[in-house]
Design a protein around this motif. Structure first.
Motif, short mmCIF file in Angstrom:
data_model
loop_
_atom_site.label_atom_id
_atom_site.label_comp_id
_atom_site.label_asym_id
_atom_site.label_seq_id
_atom_site.Cartn_x
_atom_site.Cartn_y
_atom_site.Cartn_z
N MET A 164 -24.34 -26.05 -24.51
CA MET A 164 -23.75 -27.23 -24.69
C MET A 164 -22.10 -27.85 -24.91
O MET A 164 -22.42 -27.82 -26.51
CB MET A 164 -23.78 -28.75 -23.75
CG MET A 164 -22.44 -29.33 -23.14
SD MET A 164 -23.45 -30.99 -23.39
CE MET A 164 -22.40 -31.74 -25.09
N SER A 218 -18.90 -30.14 -25.03
CA SER A 218 -18.43 -31.09 -24.80
C SER A 218 -16.62 -31.32 -25.31
O SER A 218 -16.60 -31.04 -26.21
CB SER A 218 -18.81 -32.23 -25.07
OG SER A 218 -19.40 -32.65 -26.29
N ASP A 254 -21.69 -23.91 -21.43
CA ASP A 254 -21.57 -24.63 -20.52
C ASP A 254 -20.80 -26.00 -21.17
O ASP A 254 -20.31 -25.99 -22.01
CB ASP A 254 -22.37 -25.29 -19.34
CG ASP A 254 -23.47 -24.91 -18.53
OD1 ASP A 254 -22.59 -23.73 -18.24
OD2 ASP A 254 -24.65 -24.48 -18.64
N VAL A 314 -18.42 -28.92 -20.45
CA VAL A 314 -19.14 -30.82 -20.11
C VAL A 314 -17.96 -31.95 -19.87
O VAL A 314 -17.52 -31.72 -21.52
CB VAL A 314 -19.69 -31.61 -20.07
CG1 VAL A 314 -20.76 -32.84 -19.92
CG2 VAL A 314 -21.38 -30.07 -20.05
N THR A 349 -17.04 -34.88 -20.50
CA THR A 349 -17.60 -36.06 -21.21
C THR A 349 -16.65 -37.87 -20.85
O THR A 349 -16.94 -38.08 -21.21
CB THR A 349 -18.05 -36.54 -22.66
OG1 THR A 349 -17.18 -35.49 -23.39
CG2 THR A 349 -19.18 -34.81 -22.76
N ARG A 405 -22.81 -39.09 -19.94
CA ARG A 405 -22.70 -37.43 -18.91
C ARG A 405 -23.48 -36.48 -20.22
O ARG A 405 -23.81 -35.63 -19.39
CB ARG A 405 -21.47 -37.18 -19.07
CG ARG A 405 -20.17 -37.60 -17.86
CD ARG A 405 -19.20 -37.70 -17.50
NE ARG A 405 -18.52 -38.06 -17.03
CZ ARG A 405 -17.07 -38.16 -16.78
NH1 ARG A 405 -16.00 -37.43 -17.36
NH2 ARG A 405 -16.43 -38.93 -15.35
N TYR A 445 -26.67 -33.71 -18.26
CA TYR A 445 -26.68 -32.91 -18.90
C TYR A 445 -28.42 -32.34 -19.16
O TYR A 445 -28.58 -31.20 -18.98
CB TYR A 445 -25.44 -31.95 -19.81
CG TYR A 445 -25.48 -31.10 -19.85
CD1 TYR A 445 -24.90 -29.72 -18.80
CD2 TYR A 445 -25.93 -29.83 -20.90
CE1 TYR A 445 -24.50 -28.56 -19.08
CE2 TYR A 445 -26.28 -28.89 -21.23
CZ TYR A 445 -26.10 -27.62 -20.03
OH TYR A 445 -25.74 -26.40 -20.16
N HIS A 497 -30.92 -29.77 -18.36
CA HIS A 497 -31.04 -28.04 -19.21
C HIS A 497 -31.56 -28.24 -20.62
O HIS A 497 -31.56 -28.08 -21.78
CB HIS A 497 -29.04 -27.74 -19.36
CG HIS A 497 -28.33 -27.90 -18.61
ND1 HIS A 497 -27.94 -28.69 -17.59
CD2 HIS A 497 -27.64 -26.19 -17.86
CE1 HIS A 497 -26.72 -28.70 -16.85
NE2 HIS A 497 -27.56 -27.02 -16.45
#
Length: 363
Positions: free
Chosen positions: A194, A196, A226, A228, A230, A240, A244, A248
């Protein structure tokens, strides 16, 4: 000793100033070293040394210039050492400052703050250029009024028509790219991560995210990701990132692009044991909480961009620009890229004004 040197020595003994003696020696082609040697032999070396000390520069003058700093998140703890850097530079040069802008990255508020500074005939404006075009008109206005503008922490893209004179801060895209190369070594081939970002598109963090993504592509590691959003508020960022992660749990790493979302990633790692379970967490800046997470083994590393210098150097550059009448122009200044890991974190967790963990002024 030749006759001309003897004559000069007699003149010194008769009361001629040592500065005048050296000046006359130069006209006669004797050279200061030869004259000093002769005078030393006559027991006058101490006087010459004192004269040289008296003739030395007294240093740069203190000037009551007032500079305005326009920040996108004025209350963010990242900028605590930046403000200390501003204060210390102003104390050194006799200047003053105003810290202004927006609390939550509202660009229109920042532009308004620049316009107010121009109307108040500021002696210089330092601004976080977090938008590629929004500050162009205000920067033009400042230039027409003879007010130097320096970017700090965030800068416009290469080729921009913005008339800022310099950028003081980290090369943001490259810092993101280099950081990703470091944390990609901790991610298994074909893993998932992830990434951010607090405010997508904001020029203080978007280039880092772009660097992350390009490094993943260049690595040919099969790592997927991914992104994100935030948000700019620390509480929202934690919520957030945690949301996530809970949806995940197979994620191999959480990587922030700013100080507060990096802290949020560390918070989640600490709460759920991500790094201690073999995952990876990294990001940017020296939030005290992030440093604590590194020490505890919940964050692998963070990237230091020396926030103190992002305050001190703009003051220094604008002061010299004003003092020299524009002859000493501001210059782009890379405030470096150092990694804080468990091996060196102890050097950062002490009560240092330069890291924003103490308000004690240097002595």
């Amino acid at each position: 000793m030749d006759d001309e040197t003897k004559d000069l020595m007699e003149m010194v003994n008769a009361g001629i100033s040592r500065r005048s003696a050296f000046a006359l020696a130069g006209k006669l082609g004797l050279g200061a070293a030869g004259l000093a040697s002769g005078l030393a032999g006559a027991g006058l070396a101490g006087g010459i040394s004192a004269a040289r000390a008296a003739d030395s520069s007294p240093g740069l003058p203190k000037k009551p210039y007032k500079f305005h700093f326009v920040c996108h998140v004025t209350l963010d703890q990242f900028f605590t050492p930046t403000v200390y850097g501003i204060q210390d530079a102003c104390a050194a040069f006799g200047c003053s400052y105003q810290w202004t802008g927006s609390q939550k990255n509202v660009v229109s508020e920042m532009v308004s703050a620049m316009q107010t500074a121009i109307a108040q005939k500021s002696d210089g404006i330092a601004v976080c250029l977090v938008d590629p075009t929004a500050f162009d008109a205000a920067t033009d206005m400042a230039a027409q009024a003879g007010i130097p503008v320096v970017a700090f922490n965030a800068d416009v893209p290469v080729g921009s028509p913005n008339k800022r004179l310099s950028y003081v801060g980290q090369p943001l895209y490259q810092s993101g790219y280099n950081s990703a190369l470091k944390w990609l070594k901790l991610i298994p081939k074909g893993g998932h991560v992830m990434l951010s970002i607090g405010v997508p598109g904001s020029l203080n963090t978007q280039p880092r995210l772009d660097g992350y993504i390009q490094a993943i592509k260049d690595s040919n590691s099969g790592v997927t990701y991914d992104v994100v959003n935030t948000g700019p508020d620390p509480a929202t960022e934690i919520s957030r990132v945690e949301s996530y992660y809970l949806s995940h749990k197979n994620v191999n790493g959480l990587f922030g692009t700013g100080g507060s979302d990096t802290y949020a990633c560390g918070f989640v790692s600490n709460k759920y044991g991500l790094v201690k379970g073999g995952g990876a967490v990294a990001g940017f800046d020296l939030f005290p909480q992030t440093l604590d997470f590194i020490k505890a083994g919940d964050v692998n590393f963070t990237t230091d961009q020396q926030a103190y210098l992002q305050g001190f150097l703009p003051v220094q550059q604008m002061y010299l620009y004003k003092l020299s009448g524009g002859l000493v122009g501001p210059a782009n200044s890379d405030t470096s890229q150092a990694y804080v890991t468990k091996d060196n974190v102890d050097a950062y967790v002490g009560k240092s004004r330069f890291e924003g963990r103490s308000d004690v002024e240097p002595t």
